[in-house]
Design a protein around this motif. Structure first.
Motif, PDB file in Angstrom:
ATOM      1  N   ILE A 225      -2.318  16.838   2.841  1.00 38.40           N
ATOM      2  CA  ILE A 225      -2.158  16.513   4.260  1.00 38.40           C
ATOM      3  C   ILE A 225      -3.066  15.335   4.606  1.00 38.40           C
ATOM      4  CG2 ILE A 225      -2.785  17.328   6.590  1.00 38.40           C
ATOM      5  CD1 ILE A 225      -1.741  20.126   5.712  1.00 38.40           C
ATOM      6  N   ARG A 226      -4.268  15.347   4.046  1.00 38.63           N
ATOM      7  CA  ARG A 226      -5.288  14.375   4.456  1.00 38.63           C
ATOM      8  C   ARG A 226      -5.078  12.990   3.848  1.00 38.63           C
ATOM      9  NH1 ARG A 226      -9.823  18.176   2.566  1.00 38.63           N
ATOM     10  NH2 ARG A 226      -8.023  18.974   1.384  1.00 38.63           N
ATOM     11  N   VAL A 227      -4.571  12.939   2.607  1.00 40.28           N
ATOM     12  CA  VAL A 227      -4.344  11.632   1.979  1.00 40.28           C
ATOM     13  C   VAL A 227      -3.311  10.810   2.770  1.00 40.28           C
ATOM     14  CG1 VAL A 227      -3.453  10.488  -0.094  1.00 40.28           C
ATOM     15  CG2 VAL A 227      -5.151  12.342  -0.313  1.00 40.28           C
ATOM     16  N   PRO A 228      -2.118  11.348   3.063  1.00 35.10           N
ATOM     17  CA  PRO A 228      -1.178  10.552   3.866  1.00 35.10           C
ATOM     18  C   PRO A 228      -1.656  10.315   5.299  1.00 35.10           C
ATOM     19  CG  PRO A 228      -0.291  12.750   3.409  1.00 35.10           C
ATOM     20  CD  PRO A 228      -1.513  12.599   2.561  1.00 35.10           C
ATOM     21  N   SER A 229      -2.509  11.198   5.819  1.00 37.87           N
ATOM     22  CA  SER A 229      -3.080  10.932   7.148  1.00 37.87           C
ATOM     23  C   SER A 229      -3.962   9.697   7.083  1.00 37.87           C
ATOM     24  CB  SER A 229      -3.891  12.147   7.633  1.00 37.87           C
ATOM     25  OG  SER A 229      -3.037  13.263   7.811  1.00 37.87           O
ATOM     26  N   VAL A 230      -4.741   9.574   6.014  1.00 32.63           N
ATOM     27  CA  VAL A 230      -5.563   8.374   5.812  1.00 32.63           C
ATOM     28  C   VAL A 230      -4.663   7.144   5.682  1.00 32.63           C
ATOM     29  CG1 VAL A 230      -7.054   7.196   4.141  1.00 32.63           C
ATOM     30  CG2 VAL A 230      -7.524   9.586   4.756  1.00 32.63           C
ATOM     31  N   CYS A 231      -3.652   7.241   4.848  1.00 35.15           N
ATOM     32  CA  CYS A 231      -2.804   6.078   4.568  1.00 35.15           C
ATOM     33  C   CYS A 231      -2.064   5.597   5.807  1.00 35.15           C
ATOM     34  CB  CYS A 231      -1.797   6.405   3.475  1.00 35.15           C
ATOM     35  SG  CYS A 231      -2.575   6.696   1.868  1.00 35.15           S
ATOM     36  N   ASN A 232      -1.784   6.529   6.729  1.00 34.12           N
ATOM     37  CA  ASN A 232      -0.967   6.184   7.900  1.00 34.12           C
ATOM     38  C   ASN A 232      -1.728   6.241   9.223  1.00 34.12           C
ATOM     39  OD1 ASN A 232       1.939   5.844   6.803  1.00 34.12           O
ATOM     40  ND2 ASN A 232       1.168   7.690   5.784  1.00 34.12           N
ATOM     41  N   GLY A 233      -3.044   6.401   9.148  1.00 33.38           N
ATOM     42  CA  GLY A 233      -3.844   6.372  10.380  1.00 33.38           C
ATOM     43  C   GLY A 233      -3.539   7.516  11.324  1.00 33.38           C
ATOM     44  N   LEU A 234      -3.435   8.732  10.765  1.00 34.23           N
ATOM     45  CA  LEU A 234      -3.073   9.897  11.571  1.00 34.23           C
ATOM     46  C   LEU A 234      -4.202  10.926  11.585  1.00 34.23           C
ATOM     47  CD1 LEU A 234       0.470  10.333  10.024  1.00 34.23           C
ATOM     48  CD2 LEU A 234      -0.009   9.474  12.339  1.00 34.23           C
TER      49      LEU A 234
ATOM     50  N   LEU B 254       0.824  -1.213   0.000  1.00 36.64           N
ATOM     51  CA  LEU B 254       0.000   0.000   0.000  1.00 36.64           C
ATOM     52  C   LEU B 254       0.855   1.259   0.000  1.00 36.64           C
ATOM     53  CD1 LEU B 254      -2.717  -1.101   2.621  1.00 36.64           C
ATOM     54  CD2 LEU B 254      -2.859  -1.215   0.121  1.00 36.64           C
ATOM     55  N   THR B 255       0.337   2.312  -0.606  1.00 37.34           N
ATOM     56  CA  THR B 255       1.068   3.569  -0.674  1.00 37.34           C
ATOM     57  C   THR B 255       1.096   4.264   0.689  1.00 37.34           C
ATOM     58  OG1 THR B 255       1.216   5.711  -1.784  1.00 37.34           O
ATOM     59  CG2 THR B 255      -0.984   4.905  -1.327  1.00 37.34           C
ATOM     60  N   ALA B 256       2.164   5.034   0.909  1.00 34.93           N
ATOM     61  CA  ALA B 256       2.230   5.883   2.102  1.00 34.93           C
ATOM     62  C   ALA B 256       1.453   7.171   1.888  1.00 34.93           C
ATOM     63  CB  ALA B 256       3.687   6.208   2.428  1.00 34.93           C
ATOM     64  N   GLY B 257       0.960   7.377   0.668  1.00 29.33           N
ATOM     65  CA  GLY B 257       0.174   8.580   0.374  1.00 29.33           C
ATOM     66  C   GLY B 257       1.038   9.770   0.002  1.00 29.33           C
ATOM     67  N   GLY B 258       0.358  10.833  -0.442  1.00 27.30           N
ATOM     68  CA  GLY B 258       1.073  12.035  -0.834  1.00 27.30           C
ATOM     69  C   GLY B 258       0.115  13.205  -0.839  1.00 27.30           C
ATOM     70  N   SER B 259       0.617  14.413  -0.964  1.00 25.80           N
ATOM     71  CA  SER B 259       2.029  14.653  -1.192  1.00 25.80           C
ATOM     72  C   SER B 259       2.847  14.724   0.103  1.00 25.80           C
ATOM     73  CB  SER B 259       2.205  15.961  -1.973  1.00 25.80           C
ATOM     74  OG  SER B 259       1.856  17.074  -1.197  1.00 25.80           O
TER      75      SER B 259
END
Lengths: 546, 546
Positions: free
Chosen positions: B238-247, B208-213
């Protein structure tokens, strides 16, 4: 239909809204002398109506209304009558809806009586502007009235909804009763157009301009046909008529006062320099009253473009030592002798106070900024203006004709627009440094290089437009008027070249400029409108001994 | 010089900043299993360093620092070490300046000791972020470090001054120690570029991706190599990588957090949709802490583009009945089974509370808005991007290659830009009505139609980008993770056509998506960032039992 017929019918219609009993007979012969006293000498106003309209600012009038000293109806009728007189003297009104206003005021009184007598209903306090008449520049849409802005092509198209500010003011308890005159295009310093004609300056109706673009408001307030008015300002349109009529006038930061539903004549969707709505009044505390009341209201509910900066009550100025940046000129235009004297007087009074420190500063880069400001105004060229004028074949009024070189500017590309933005961002950084590195609370400077000038000669907006470009709040404060001592001096005193000398030469001495108000301008940092209002109140108190 | 040589030297240089003692030997074999536990099992961290980096959020850590429980140096070293471990595991760092950070932390400790022992000096309280390590997305300029944004053409051009936020955070007492990875162009959902390569998702590094940007930040925070990070968001970054990493991740209204000195790759002076800086963290209260601290600081002194909206402390949520607009989908993309379950779970927990009312609402006009959002992004076409890539001959990374149809959009004219503005103003009115007429405090919705997805397949930003278009603040809140029960269902459940079905088909069930975090998004009204943070804290408490 030709603009002449549209205009004739529109003016006749407006005039018919003034009750016969309120007409002045005979009209005073206009020999150029001041008209300021005519409203109380013409016999139309009763003694108590003279008192209501002459002896209070908005703050005091609200207190009197709240205490039940006057009814809302009584106050509304008094201002409708005095506005009608002002209209006959200086042609300051566009839309007249006295009937509707008086009906509303009566309704407010009735509701209050019923609420007072009904002890079962839970206490609901009066809204903050309860019963206060407020006048609006024509460009604010008011349900059922035209928003012609003096253009024939927009006559007889009544608004289908209120502008955001009109709706908000009504919800705050105000009574709206008329709209006021402005220049064709809303972009000149003379409130003159092909539908309503020209608004005159009541102090000097033949000699000096009433200013623009919110000039109808300026003349109406000077004659006290209004106690609080609202204009808009994209280059000086609140501040210029405040100077011409000796009023307090604030251009807030863009978005602080709701601007939705204001007609301007630029291409829809235009970005860059935005117009700002703001108050004009006869006291600094009325400016603060308006600003505080609006900022404490939920402006966001009325206008999707509003900035939700809350009034914080944090800025108590009493004990603080204020640092004031003193600007003598903008490096482009030399202030005329009375303007120099006014600034010196204000600075001297402030200097004498223990808690004020004056710091001489120079404004950087004004020439480039002014050039860019004009480019922003003309992003899309002038086709859109001429299209609107052309629909009814109306010609340019003289003050707009004088701007032909500006109107002839080529339209800009998207890349050109972005380049302007880059330079504006750089300028914003530079002026932030000016404020921060000098630890300034406020800037004190002239609002223009001159006072009110002869008709159709106001061409300079560098002193005001700079703050539109940077989006800093700026307020005009009257400090004096032209006196015998203000003799014209030699053109060689104009320090900045031939264009400066041309403008400097407009001042011919106290004869022609008799009684012209002299004002200063106080400028605050972007979005620090509340702080500016607080500081301006303190400084006004020192300068004007209030 | 070719991009390969620049990249190789840059990466070697970065790697050399990690002390030998902090290297993990042997590197764990990357079999795709979660790396979340490796930092505490790899033997590099001492017991107290494990405690410092594992057991506190920023709020708790600040309290501990303030109380003297840990020294600033101790905390900084612990996070530098853990960030170094994270870098070795998932390649999340770009600039590493541990030495400078540790030196600063030591200095903070020394100054504090001196201040404590010197009773003659008047008491000066510790600044609000005293001793707290904070990580920044690479695009924030930091004095002396590159701001390459992963582009070879900007490598070896150290910044000559701090970005506004870096300067402000330092003045607030924070310790800055590293910058984090992002995608080539800063416009994709995979933090992958030709200089630093790809950042992996520590939960599922192969799948799975870590998300970006802001993906480097996301992975670093997930591994607790940082306790508080700052990203930027112009469509969801900000929100995409927060989703990907549970933040937890907040996109504030534009201007609330200073954005001056952030590099983006668009044509200078571009207007329209603006990027916003905001926090990412492991608790909602850390998001509020960041927002409050920044809003209480004098941001205007650091950034001429900052919005001076003060933190008012007016929004106490305790007793109020909250009205929440519940959005199940955006009308373009059907949420996948785990996303639906997460939203239902959150809504169910809220519904069960007495003081919360859920109001189902539909988002109007998302298709047109999304089209216009893409036009805003590509106002100047893509020449400028390709120019920058071309300077070192670097190719497109796969996630950017996938956006070629977007990059191929024609550039817009000034008139086209104004037309976009007109439609945006209309949309803003429509969404104001949605908020006002439904009396909404907040909107609850998915942050995307899916969780983290396989590498280079994140193509959808309608759920996040809508709020950039309208400039509403929006925060991501984790609610669960993919479980065995989240089986994939039939493509016929995709309600909105073939493009929806394509995206819906990305979800293949809990095998490939093992442990992927499930989040919701809470959206507030424009400039009501403080109110959103207050409400999100209450709702997070209900949903996550905190």
């Amino acid at each position: 239909m030709s603009y002449q017929i549209i205009a004739a019918e529109k003016v006749a219609q407006r005039n018919s809204k003034i009750p016969k009993d309120w007409l002045i007979f005979p009209q005073p012969f206009n020999d150029g002398t001041s008209l300021l006293q005519v409203p109380i000498t013409c016999g139309v106003l009763s003694e108590v109506e003279c008192e209501i309209t002459s002896n209070y600012d908005a703050t005091a009038l609200l207190a009197k209304l709240r205490a039940g000293g006057f009814s809302a109806e009584q106050v509304t009728i008094a201002f409708c009558k005095r506005a009608a007189i002002a209209q006959q003297l200086v042609n300051c009104l566009t839309e007249v809806f006295f009937d509707e206003a008086i009906k509303r005021a009566r309704q407010l009184d009735t509701e209050r009586r019923e609420s007072d007598s009904n002890t079962e209903v839970s206490f609901s306090p009066l809204p903050p502007l309860w019963g206060l008449p407020i006048s609006l520049k024509d460009s604010f849409a008011y349900l059922g009235q035209d928003t012609s802005t003096g253009l024939a092509c927009y006559v007889n198209e009544p608004a289908t909804e209120h502008s955001a500010l009109a709706a908000l003011l009504l919800d705050l308890g105000a009574v709206l009763y008329c709209k006021t005159n402005l220049p064709q295009s809303i972009m000149t310093g003379d409130s003159d157009n092909n539908v309503f004609g020209r608004t005159l300056n009541p102090r000097n109706p033949c000699g000096l301009t009433a200013g623009g673009s919110t000039g109808g408001e300026g003349a109406l307030l000077a004659l006290r046909g209004s106690v609080l008015g609202v204009g808009t300002d994209i280059g000086g349109s609140i501040r210029v008529p405040s100077v011409c009529n000796g009023l307090y006038g604030l251009r807030p930061s863009v978005g602080v006062v709701p601007h939705g539903g204001v007609r301007d004549l630029t291409v829809p969707g235009t970005a860059g320099i935005m117009s700002s709505a703001g108050p004009m009044a006869t006291s600094m505390r009325d400016i603060s009253l308006f600003l505080q009341t609006i900022m404490q209201a939920e402006t966001w509910k009325y206008d999707s473009t509003a900035l939700a900066i809350p009034w914080s009550n944090h800025t108590k100025m009493d004990k603080k030592r204020l640092r004031i940046g003193l600007v003598e000129d903008d490096g482009l235009y030399t202030p005329s002798p009375p303007v120099r004297r006014g600034l010196k007087k204000a600075a001297g009074l402030l200097q004498a106070m223990g808690n004020v420190e004056l710091v001489p500063i120079a404004l950087p880069n004004v020439r480039q900024i002014y050039r860019d400001l004009l480019s922003y105004y003309m992003l899309s060229g002038s086709d859109y203006y001429f299209e609107q004028f052309g629909r009814t074949g109306e010609p340019l009024v003289p003050s707009l004709e004088a701007l032909i070189p500006l109107l002839a500017q080529p339209r800009t590309t998207l890349k050109g627009f972005f380049d302007l933005n880059v330079r504006r961002t750089e300028a914003a950084k530079m002026y932030l440094s000016l404020f921060r590195d000098n630890n300034l609370d406020v800037i004190l400077m002239p609002p223009a290089p001159h006072t009110a000038v002869p008709l159709d000669t106001w061409s300079t907006i560098t002193y005001t437009g700079l703050w539109n470009y940077l989006d800093y709040p700026a307020v005009v404060v009257p400090v004096d008027q032209v006196r015998e001592e203000d003799v014209a001096d030699d053109l060689s005193n104009a320090k900045f070249g031939s264009e400066d000398a041309r403008v400097y030469g407009l001042y011919t001495g106290p004869g022609e400029y008799r009684d012209a108000p002299i004002c200063v301008q106080l400028v605050g940092y972007r979005h620090k409108d509340e702080a500016l209002a607080s500081m301006a109140a303190v400084l006004d108190g020192i300068i004007n001994g209030i």
